[in-house]
Enzyme design. Structure first.
Site, PDB file in Angstrom:
ATOM      1  N   LYS A  69     -11.581 -10.685  15.624  1.00 59.74           N
ATOM      2  CA  LYS A  69     -12.318 -10.370  14.093  1.00 59.74           C
ATOM      3  C   LYS A  69     -11.544 -11.044  12.612  1.00 59.74           C
ATOM      4  O   LYS A  69     -10.820 -10.673  13.128  1.00 59.74           O
ATOM      5  CB  LYS A  69     -12.355  -8.999  14.376  1.00 59.74           C
ATOM      6  CG  LYS A  69     -13.674  -8.937  13.083  1.00 59.74           C
ATOM      7  CD  LYS A  69     -13.489  -6.817  13.797  1.00 59.74           C
ATOM      8  CE  LYS A  69     -14.772  -6.705  12.631  1.00 59.74           C
ATOM      9  NZ  LYS A  69     -15.735  -4.896  13.675  1.00 59.74           N
TER      10      LYS A  69
ATOM     11  N   GLU B  39     -23.144   8.781  19.466  1.00 56.87           N
ATOM     12  CA  GLU B  39     -23.853  10.062  18.358  1.00 56.87           C
ATOM     13  C   GLU B  39     -23.969  11.173  19.422  1.00 56.87           C
ATOM     14  O   GLU B  39     -23.198  12.632  18.476  1.00 56.87           O
ATOM     15  CB  GLU B  39     -24.309   9.960  17.273  1.00 56.87           C
ATOM     16  CG  GLU B  39     -23.911   8.481  16.137  1.00 56.87           C
ATOM     17  CD  GLU B  39     -24.297   7.094  16.274  1.00 56.87           C
ATOM     18  OE1 GLU B  39     -23.854   6.788  15.362  1.00 56.87           O
ATOM     19  OE2 GLU B  39     -24.977   6.757  17.774  1.00 56.87           O
TER      20      GLU B  39
ATOM     21  N   ARG C  72     -30.447   9.639  16.265  1.00 59.28           N
ATOM     22  CA  ARG C  72     -29.523   9.069  17.203  1.00 59.28           C
ATOM     23  C   ARG C  72     -29.517  10.811  18.261  1.00 59.28           C
ATOM     24  O   ARG C  72     -29.467  10.281  19.586  1.00 59.28           O
ATOM     25  CB  ARG C  72     -28.889   8.332  17.212  1.00 59.28           C
ATOM     26  CG  ARG C  72     -29.184   7.061  16.584  1.00 59.28           C
ATOM     27  CD  ARG C  72     -27.360   5.946  16.930  1.00 59.28           C
ATOM     28  NE  ARG C  72     -27.552   5.317  17.815  1.00 59.28           N
ATOM     29  CZ  ARG C  72     -26.978   4.243  18.546  1.00 59.28           C
ATOM     30  NH1 ARG C  72     -27.667   3.348  17.767  1.00 59.28           N
ATOM     31  NH2 ARG C  72     -26.244   4.076  19.240  1.00 59.28           N
TER      32      ARG C  72
END
Length: 587
Positions: A250, A335, A363
């Site tokens: 990253k 979630e 969600r």
């Protein structure tokens, strides 16, 4: 170095025409474009710097848009945009009317889905591939790029389970393994991917993808375009649904991002590209105020524990995690699990606090409703980025939380209007033991104090002038604009009161009485009008047989584009002038 190759590569066809020895130069030029533009506009820098070579390889092996390329999450698709004819418009990234920070079906035929919420691409891929088979379409590949922690989401595993039962579908899963989402990938999956990366056997003999019935290739150096191309070609020749495991870094190629220990510059505001330092003055945000007060509460309440769905730092839990590491649980991009795990923690005698972005409550609504509220459990839900979030666009605007919260029986929901009230309401929330609570606040500066003139029950009167003509009900951060609107109305000789209910759901018992003393009521909220706080207040007035005209001011019941927060609020009518007009129209 110049931008010659970028100017030449205006389409995937042009990219495929480049000689192999030009690809390293193209990759470096792509990184420079990303660094210069994203440092200027803000956006997802780290993930896209890690995706350069993979995206080049994808567009050289596959024929987009005939072949379907899906990015999960969509915030790692900037390079895809640059290679599919959007280089000239890239300077408009995340501005109103400009390019979206995510794939957008309206923007290009190369964007098959407009996604930003994680863990969805594999389900799309499975459905699209089956659809092609049913309709008799042959030789059309579906490629799902899964990375930045999105494989930790439960929906991704539901899709893998089904793909394992149909291993002959023309699906290639590119696993962009950078070991992170915002922070390092958590749980058993993170450990398993690390073991695969460190294995001496190529391919490793104990990968879980093969055991699910899929084929597996890798690990592959995700920053070697030729190696990635070769792996993708081998995946296509296998004739089976195949996982191509690419290992990336990253922030690759930009030293400030690679050295940024917290999140490798996952998502940034405007910064100086030379130094990686912020180019805008620091400000006190709602998230920062929340994090500070949470630490104070942690010292007072040993039963207070916190959960994050791969958003530990962005959701303000970083300071708490540093001070109380054994009382924080990052569950990954999950979630649903976060809410039900919180229910279990509450059943064990703790007070769990779940901090998520407002848009991601969508969600986990079933879990909030049936796993938490049905059992009257003391779980506090913190909804950051509520209302208009600005340049992140329609998938990230926290517009639907108000209707969802108002639907949940027994849940107390509040919206603070200023930093002092956020601290106060947070304490009240974690001090509530007979059911769930929720607080919402925006992605914005916390602003100045908005003092109350007096209290009526649990409500705060913020403004009162002249006779009791119009009552403005201000939900949370709409208080300042309502006070400004009240001044406009008062200057026209009309009496006006501004009230902040503080806890807007359930509707305070004294609000109908206060409304009955006025000739008109206007509710103002930074959420969709349909089914929100205004609708709940209107219903409460009707139930109390209070017959006064009610006008609701909120966000339109539609998907709102990306742009500056102030621009979008004004376009939606959340301005003092429009609220004043609505107030006068109720009389």
């Amino acid at each position: 170095m110049g931008a010659n190759l970028m100017e030449r590569v205006s389409s995937p066809e042009a990219l495929r025409a480049l000689p192999v020895d030009a690809l390293p130069t193209l990759a470096e030029q792509l990184r420079q474009v990303l660094i210069q533009q994203v440092c200027r506009s803000g956006g997802h820098l780290g993930p896209n710097l890690g995706m350069v070579e993979i995206t080049i390889a994808l567009h050289r092996v596959f024929d987009s848009p005939w072949d379907t390329l899906l990015f999960d999450t969509g915030h790692q698709a900037y390079v895809h945009k640059l290679l599919t004819g959007r280089y000239d418009g890239f300077a408009s990234l995340r501005t109103r009317g400009g390019l979206s920070g995510y794939p957008d079906r309206r923007e290009s035929v190369h964007d098959h889905i407009g996604n930003s919420h994680a863990s969805t691409a594999l389900s799309y891929a499975e459905g699209i591939a089956k659809g092609y088979r049913i309709t008799g379409v042959d030789q059309r590949w579906v490629v799902a790029v899964v990375g930045d922690g999105s494989l930790t989401g439960g929906m991704a595993w539901e899709a893998l389970n089904n793909l394992g039962a149909s291993p002959d579908l023309p699906v290639v899963i590119v696993l962009n393994d950078n070991g992170r989402s915002y922070a390092p990938t958590v749980g058993g999956l993170g450990v398993h991917l690390q073991n695969l990366r460190n294995s001496d056997q190529h391919p490793p003999q104990a990968d879980l993808f093969t055991r699910l019935g899929l084929s597996y290739l890798g690990p592959v150096d995700g920053h070697d375009t030729v190696a990635v191309e070769d792996a993708l070609i081998r995946a296509c020749r296998s004739g089976r649904t195949t996982v191509v495991h690419c290992v990336t870094r990253k922030g690759n190629g930009y030293r400030p991002a690679m050295e940024h220990e917290a999140d490798q510059m996952h998502a940034i505001g405007p910064i100086d590209p030379a130094t990686g330092k912020s180019s805008v003055p620091g400000e006190t945000t709602w998230t920062k105020v929340f994090g500070e007060e949470l630490c104070e509460l942690g010292a007072e309440r040993p039963d207070l524990v916190c959960l994050s769905a791969a958003m530990l730092l962005p959701a303000g839990l970083g300071p708490f995690a540093q001070r109380y590491p054994d009382r924080v649980f990052d569950v990954g991009i999950a979630e649903q699990h976060a809410l039900t795990s919180a229910a279990g923690l509450a059943m064990a005698g703790l007070h769990p606090l779940v901090a998520v972005y407002s848009t991601f409550l969508n969600r986990a609504f079933d879990q909030l409703l049936m796993d938490v509220a049905l059992h009257d459990l003391p779980v506090t839900v913190i909804l950051d980025r509520a209302g208009i979030t600005g340049p992140d666009g329609p998938s990230h605007h926290g517009m639907w939380d108000l209707p969802l919260l108002c639907l949940v029986p027994g849940l107390r929901a509040a919206a603070p209007r200023d930093p002092h009230q956020l601290r106060q309401l947070l304490r009240e929330a974690v001090g509530h033991h007979s059911g769930p609570t929720a607080l919402r606040f925006p992605k914005a500066s916390a602003g100045d104090p908005v003092p109350a003139l007096e209290q009526v029950g649990q409500m705060d009167i913020l403004y009162r002038s002249g006779p009791t003509d119009v009552l403005l009900v201000a939900i949370g951060t709409c208080a300042p604009v309502c006070i400004e609107a009240a001044g406009i109305v008062a200057r026209q000789g009309v009496g006006v009161t501004v009230v902040d209910p503080r806890w807007f759901s359930p509707v305070p018992q004294m609000l109908p009485d206060l409304a009955a003393a006025h000739r008109g009521v206007v509710t103002v909220e930074e959420g969709v009008e349909t089914g929100g706080a205004g609708a709940a207040i209107t219903h409460a007035l009707s139930a109390a047989q209070v017959r006064v005209p009610v006008r609701m001011v909120g966000l339109p019941d539609t998907f709102i584009e990306h742009g500056a927060r102030e621009e979008l609020l004004a376009a939606a009518g959340l301005t003092a002038e429009h609220i004043a007009e609505c107030a006068l129209e109720t009389l």
